[in-house]
Motif scaffolding. Structure first.
Motif, PDB file in Angstrom:
ATOM      1  N   GLY A  61      82.942  45.471  14.261  1.00 26.07           N
ATOM      2  CA  GLY A  61      82.787  44.344  13.349  1.00 26.07           C
ATOM      3  C   GLY A  61      81.457  44.404  12.624  1.00 26.07           C
ATOM      4  N   VAL A  62      81.510  44.256  11.306  1.00 23.28           N
ATOM      5  CA  VAL A  62      80.285  44.215  10.506  1.00 23.28           C
ATOM      6  C   VAL A  62      79.782  42.772  10.533  1.00 23.28           C
ATOM      7  N   LEU A 226      71.827  33.158   4.071  1.00 23.60           N
ATOM      8  CA  LEU A 226      72.057  34.596   4.132  1.00 23.60           C
ATOM      9  C   LEU A 226      71.463  35.249   2.892  1.00 23.60           C
ATOM     10  N   PRO A 227      71.032  36.502   2.986  1.00 22.71           N
ATOM     11  CA  PRO A 227      70.490  37.173   1.797  1.00 22.71           C
ATOM     12  C   PRO A 227      71.563  37.328   0.728  1.00 22.71           C
ATOM     13  N   GLU A 228      71.133  37.276  -0.538  1.00 20.65           N
ATOM     14  CA  GLU A 228      72.081  37.357  -1.634  1.00 20.65           C
ATOM     15  C   GLU A 228      72.829  38.687  -1.657  1.00 20.65           C
ATOM     16  N   SER A 229      72.280  39.721  -1.038  1.00 25.26           N
ATOM     17  CA  SER A 229      72.980  41.007  -0.974  1.00 25.26           C
ATOM     18  C   SER A 229      74.257  40.909  -0.151  1.00 25.26           C
ATOM     19  N   SER A 230      74.376  39.889   0.691  1.00 25.12           N
ATOM     20  CA  SER A 230      75.572  39.713   1.521  1.00 25.12           C
ATOM     21  C   SER A 230      76.630  38.855   0.843  1.00 25.12           C
ATOM     22  N   ALA A 233      80.263  40.559   0.206  1.00 27.22           N
ATOM     23  CA  ALA A 233      81.061  40.722   1.424  1.00 27.22           C
ATOM     24  C   ALA A 233      81.499  39.380   1.984  1.00 27.22           C
ATOM     25  N   LEU A 234      80.631  38.370   1.858  1.00 25.90           N
ATOM     26  CA  LEU A 234      80.955  37.044   2.370  1.00 25.90           C
ATOM     27  C   LEU A 234      82.117  36.425   1.601  1.00 25.90           C
ATOM     28  N   VAL A 299      82.055  39.738   8.695  1.00 28.91           N
ATOM     29  CA  VAL A 299      82.605  39.783   7.340  1.00 28.91           C
ATOM     30  C   VAL A 299      83.572  40.940   7.138  1.00 28.91           C
ATOM     31  N   GLN A 300      83.603  41.892   8.089  1.00 31.64           N
ATOM     32  CA  GLN A 300      84.484  43.051   7.943  1.00 31.64           C
ATOM     33  C   GLN A 300      84.667  43.701   9.307  1.00 31.64           C
ATOM     34  N   THR A 301      85.814  44.315   9.522  1.00 29.52           N
ATOM     35  CA  THR A 301      86.074  45.066  10.746  1.00 29.52           C
ATOM     36  C   THR A 301      86.445  46.499  10.372  1.00 29.52           C
ATOM     37  N   ILE A 302      85.659  47.459  10.847  1.00 32.45           N
ATOM     38  CA  ILE A 302      85.936  48.882  10.609  1.00 32.45           C
ATOM     39  C   ILE A 302      86.855  49.357  11.721  1.00 32.45           C
ATOM     40  N   ARG A 303      88.094  49.688  11.377  1.00 37.55           N
ATOM     41  CA  ARG A 303      89.088  50.057  12.375  1.00 37.55           C
ATOM     42  C   ARG A 303      88.907  51.511  12.823  1.00 37.55           C
ATOM     43  N   ASP A 304      89.008  51.722  14.142  1.00 34.74           N
ATOM     44  CA  ASP A 304      88.988  53.056  14.747  1.00 34.74           C
ATOM     45  C   ASP A 304      87.798  53.877  14.241  1.00 34.74           C
ATOM     46  N   ALA A 305      86.627  53.267  14.276  1.00 32.60           N
ATOM     47  CA  ALA A 305      85.428  53.940  13.780  1.00 32.60           C
ATOM     48  C   ALA A 305      84.874  54.891  14.843  1.00 32.60           C
TER      49      ALA A 305
END
Length: 393
Positions: A61-62, A226-230, A233-234, A299-305
Motif C-alpha cells: 500500500g502506498v 498533505l503536501p500539494e504533490s500528493s 494521487a489523493l 492512496v494506492q495498492t501495488i499488487r504482487d510487488a
C-alpha cells in the motif's frame, strides 16, 4: 701474494655463481604460485563475504502520513433565548445527553400567564364572532322578507369578516406566547457530551449568558494537511471509491479506521499544502476533540510487488541498481526502479523475484567479482528465503 689474490678472486666468483643460482630458483617458485597454488590464484583477490536475501512478493500500500488534529463534527454553545432565573439544572458536567433531553428549566410563571391571557382573548374573540354570525344569518332572513335593508345586511357581513380576522390574529399571538414559554425549557439540540457548567439554580441568565457546551463525539473528524504533490494521487483514490484513513494517538494505542470525507477546494500557497478531513466512528470515545494524532491514508495498492530491503539499493551517477549473486558466485549489477519505500523495505521493478540480492558487503564489490555468502562462510547453506520484516538479512 699471487696465491692469496688468486684465492680471493676464486671466492668472489663462487659467491656470484651461487647468488645467480638462488635468484633463478626463486623466480621459478613465484611462477609456480602464479599457476594456482596460492590462495589468491586467478585474479589475486579472495572472494568477498556478503549477506544475501531473496526478494518478497506481496501487495504494497502506498501510504501518506501526516499529523492531524481531532475536531468535532458539531459543537453547540447553549444560550437562553429569554431573560429569566434558573429554576433547575437537570444535567451534570461531562454527562452524555441525547437529542431532545431536558437540560435546564427557567422560571416560567410570567410566560405561562401570558399564554393563558392570549388563549382567553382568543376565546372571547370566537364568542363575539359566533354572535355576529348569528346576527348576520337572521339579517339575511329578514332581508329576504323585505323587513331589513340590504345595506344593513352588508354591514353585518363586514363585522363578521372583521371578527373572523381578529380571531386568527389573536390565535397567532397565542401561539407566539406558547413559543416564548417554550424557551424556559432548554433541551439538547443534539446527542453529545456536556462541557463545564458555570450557572446554578437561582442565577439570572440572559441571551448573552453561556450555559454550557455540547460536543458531538460520534462520529468525529480528524483534520490534517498533505503536501500539494500528493493531491493528484489523493483525488484519484477518492474518485475510485472509499478511501480508508487510519488514525493513532500514540505508538502503543490501537489505530482506528475511518473514511476520507473532505478535500479542500484550494491549496495553501504559503505552505504548499492541502487541507483534508477524515471521519471516524467513535463509539468508545478513543478520539477526543483537540487531540493530536498520526494519520495514514492509503492512496494506492501495488499488487504482487517485488519487495527488497532498502539498504540493498545503490544510487550512483549511473542510476539505481542492486548487486545479485550471479552464475559462478560472481557479483552482477541489476538496474532497478524504486516504486515506493516503507520503513526498511521498498517495492521495486527490474527484478524477477528469484534472485539472491546482496545487502551487506556490497561496498567492496565490482561487477564480476567473486562473492561468498556469509552463511556459507560459516559452514551453513546460503540464505534463499525472504527476509522477514523486522529481521536483519
Amino acid at each position: 701474494m699471487k696465491k692469496k689474490n688468486a684465492g680471493f678472486i676464486v671466492g668472489v666468483v663462487a659467491l656470484a655463481v651461487a647468488g645467480a643460482w638462488y635468484l633463478n630458483k626463486g623466480d621459478g617458485a613465484h611462477a609456480d604460485n602464479g599457476q594456482g597454488k596460492g590462495p589468491g590464484a586467478k585474479g589475486g583477490m579472495p572472494p568477498t563475504t556478503v549477506n544475501v536475501v531473496a526478494p518478497q512478493r506481496q501487495d504494497v500500500g502506498v501510504e501518506l502520513s501526516a499529523n492531524g488534529t481531532v475536531t468535532p463534527v458539531r459543537t453547540v454553545d447553549l444560550h437562553p433565548q429569554t431573560t429569566a432565573t434558573i429554576r433547575q439544572v437537570h444535567i451534570r458536567e461531562g454527562q452524555f445527553v441525547k437529542e431532545g433531553q431536558v437540560m435546564f428549566s427557567l422560571d416560567d410563571r410570567a410566560d405561562r400567564a401570558n399564554v393563558a391571557r392570549a388563549e382567553a382573548q382568543v376565546a372571547q374573540n370566537r364568542a363575539t364572532l359566533a354572535d355576529l354570525e348569528r346576527q348576520y344569518k337572521r339579517s339575511q332572513e329578514l332581508a329576504a322578507q323585505n323587513f331589513l335593508s340590504q345595506s344593513a345586511v352588508d354591514s353585518l357581513k363586514s363585522q363578521v369578516e372583521a371578527a373572523r380576522a381578529l380571531v386568527q390574529s389573536n390565535a397567532a399571538a397565542a401561539r407566539a406566547s406558547q413559543v416564548s414559554a417554550s424557551y424556559t425549557t432548554i433541551r439538547a439540540p443534539m446527542s453529545g457530551r456536556v462541557g463545564a457548567i458555570d450557572i446554578h439554580p437561582g442565577a439570572l441568565v440572559q441571551p448573552s449568558t453561556s450555559l454550557t457546551t455540547i460536543t458531538q463525539l460520534d462520529p468525529i473528524d480528524v483534520s490534517f494537511n498533505l503536501p500539494e504533490s500528493s493531491l493528484g494521487a489523493l483525488l484519484a483514490a477518492q474518485r475510485a471509491g472509499r478511501v480508508a484513513v487510519q488514525a493513532s494517538t500514540g505508538s502503543e494505542a490501537k489505530p482506528v479506521t475511518g473514511e476520507l470525507k473532505f478535500v479542500d477546494n484550494a491549496v495553501d500557497p504559503t505552505a504548499g499544502t492541502i487541507r483534508v478531513k477524515a471521519q471516524f466512528a467513535n463509539p468508545e470515545a478513543l478520539l477526543w476533540p483537540g487531540q493530536y494524532v498520526t494519520t495514514r491514508i492509503t492512496v494506492q495498492t501495488i499488487r504482487d510487488a517485488v519487495v527488497i530491503p532498502q539498504n540493498a539499493i545503490i544510487t550512483s551517477t549511473q542510476g539505481t541498481f542492486v548487486y545479485v549473486v550471479g552464475e559462478g558466485m560472481e557479483a552482477k549489477q541489476v538496474k532497478v526502479a524504486r516504486l515506493h519505500g516503507f520503513g526498511e523495505y521498498a517495492a521495486v521493478t527490474g527484478l524477477a523475484g528469484n534472485e539472491r540480492v546482496i545487502t551487506e558487503g556490497k561496498q567492496n564489490l565490482r561487477p564480476g567479482g567473486k562473492v561468498r555468502p556469509a552463511s556459507a562462510a560459516a559452514g551453513t547453506p546460503a540464505a534463499d528465503t525472504p527476509a522477514k520484516k523486522g529481521e536483519k538479512a
